[in-house]
Enzyme design. Sequence first.
Site, PDB file in Angstrom:
ATOM      1  N   CYS A 139       7.340  -2.083  -6.999  1.00 36.80           N
ATOM      2  CA  CYS A 139       7.096  -2.540  -5.635  1.00 36.80           C
ATOM      3  C   CYS A 139       5.692  -3.142  -5.614  1.00 36.80           C
ATOM      4  O   CYS A 139       4.692  -2.420  -5.680  1.00 36.80           O
ATOM      5  CB  CYS A 139       7.221  -1.366  -4.669  1.00 36.80           C
ATOM      6  SG  CYS A 139       7.081  -1.805  -2.935  1.00 36.80           S
ATOM      7  N   CYS A 149     -22.343  13.236  -9.273  1.00 37.82           N
ATOM      8  CA  CYS A 149     -21.346  12.794  -8.301  1.00 37.82           C
ATOM      9  C   CYS A 149     -20.860  11.390  -8.653  1.00 37.82           C
ATOM     10  O   CYS A 149     -21.665  10.478  -8.830  1.00 37.82           O
ATOM     11  CB  CYS A 149     -21.943  12.817  -6.895  1.00 37.82           C
ATOM     12  SG  CYS A 149     -20.831  12.180  -5.623  1.00 37.82           S
TER      13      CYS A 149
END
Length: 288
Positions: free
Chosen positions: A106, A139
């Site tokens: 898709c 992070c």
Amino acid sequence: MKPLTPEERRVIVEKGTERPFSGAYYDFNEEGLYRCRQCGAPLYRSQDKFDAGCGWPSFDDELPGAVRRQRDADGRRTEIVCAACGGHLGHVFEGEGLTPKNTRHCVNSVSLSFEKGASEPLAAVPRLKTDTAFFAGGCFWGVEHLLAKEKGVVNVTAGYIGGKTENPTYEAVCSQRTGHAEAVEVVFDPAKISYESLAKLFFEIHDPTQADGQGPDIGDQYRSEIFYTSPEQKQIAERLIAELRAKGYEVVTQVTPAGKFWPAEQYHQDYYERKGTQPYCHRYTKRF
């Protein structure tokens, strides 16, 4: 290829989705070849296109080696990306029984360009040759933000690597029970930027002397680590560490073979770009 429009960038780079039934190639039946809009790599033949009634172009097969599958950030679906440049195409579904191949790619129309009349990939548009690097340094928001700005970097994805748990979530990784590090997958064009240049920059945008943390973020998931994909990458990483140690830096960065990389949840992707702010625990410090 032409530069991406804002809508194309939203879908291809930021992994968005175009509105159903709105794409140029949904109700489209010409014979030809579908290529990646971002890099021009051949992806699908018109012979493999079918009407699934879903609102997006559907294909039950791809050209060999043209499409890469990976877990979607929602943790449920399987995302498909261009194997050459990492550009987001859409999702793949199996077991629906819509065609004998029992597979449905898709795909967003804006992720594609169309070459009328072509049935097989020719040398008309050279395929972008990319390489992949994996870095962990605190992070992943800040590492992603700073590396993505470099010329030659095609795509940067925040995610998890180096652990033992399948399909890790952010909450599970933060519990420090999965063994994963917050990391980034960097797809880059080695003709424009070398792995060594990326690795040097990695060492200059985080503190490689801080163990199990970066700035105020403390924990094993914030460790400094390079996950190499080839002996050449390993050699470069170890040489750069040796150079830094010779300069007096007590580098703690680990160098480890790359295992399975799991893309993080969608809300972690392009975090600072979306927020319009700057990293709070990453900044550039010249070390080489």
